[in-house]
Design a protein around this motif. Structure first.
Motif: not given
Lengths: 113, 115
Positions: A9, A35, A37, A43, A45, A88, A90, A98, A101-106, B32, B34, B36, B42-44, B93
């Protein structure tokens, strides 16, 4: 279903060192992207991996690299750390790419001293 | 260079009011988009997305509008709640010769909810 998990973390390194960050995607997701940040650049890529292959890369120097394993877990490595690498980092996962929908970690907060 | 931008770094609204967060993009090849939400530490977190063949898409308390003519994207949040306080990012995107690139993010709008 567990979310995207990033370890560690927090991380503190000194200039010139190298660092490896880890990411476990959501089960069933095959695309992992990274990514960076920062307050100044926002942010950005870094790269995307799919089926163990780097499919896309952002505009970062070669000191930034990554890989993906057969179980879709991914690692990114930064060599010869510079102060400006403090950020940070991510990781995000998706089913296939890509453009969905992307799901991000913390994230992993890296501080370079 | 080309980028996705936001009009306001900070937006303050009264609890219960509707919020509108705007975003301008420059690449007409993007297909595309999006939104967030990122809370501190926290992350997005995904809110809603839309593809370029649509003008509007609705979710729970949120609506995204896409105006391709002026390359403008907006997020509307109905009946803003304290839990909506966060930084909101739009992202696009875009496609290059090799396929879809990574998401390009805007700088973010910090939504502040006034009691």
């Amino acid at each position: 279903k567990a979310g995207v998990t990033q370890t560690p973390r927090y991380l503190i390194k000194t200039r010139g060192q190298q660092v490896t960050l880890s990411c476990s995607p959501i089960s069933g997701h095959r695309s992992v992207s990274w990514y960076q940040q920062t307050p100044g650049q926002g942010l950005q890529f870094l790269f995307e991996y799919f089926s163990e292959t780097q499919r896309n890369k952002g505009n970062f120097p070669g000191r930034f690299s990554g890989r993906q394993f057969s179980n879709s877990r991914s690692e990114m490595n930064v060599s010869t750390l510079e102060l400006g690498d403090s950020a940070l980092y991510l990781c995000a996962s998706s089913l296939a790419g890509t453009d969905e929908k992307l799901f991000f970690g913390s994230g992993t907060q890296l501080s370079v001293l | 260079g080309e980028s996705v931008g936001l009009h306001l770094p900070t937006l303050s609204v009264q609890e219960g009011d509707n919020s509108i967060i705007n975003c301008a993009y420059s690449n007409s090849a993007s297909d595309y988009f999006i939104w967030y939400k990122q809370e501190s530490g926290k992350g997005p977190q995904f809110i809603i997305d839309i593809r370029s063949n649509m003008d509007k898409r609705q979710g729970q308390r949120v609506t995204v509008l896409l105006n391709k003519t002026v390359k403008h994207l907006s997020l509307q949040i109905a009946a803003t709640q304290p839990g909506d306080s966060a930084v909101y990012f739009c992202a696009e995107n875009r496609y290059s010769g090799g396929g879809a690139d990574g998401l390009t993010f805007g700088k973010g709008t910090h939504l502040i909810i006034q009691p």
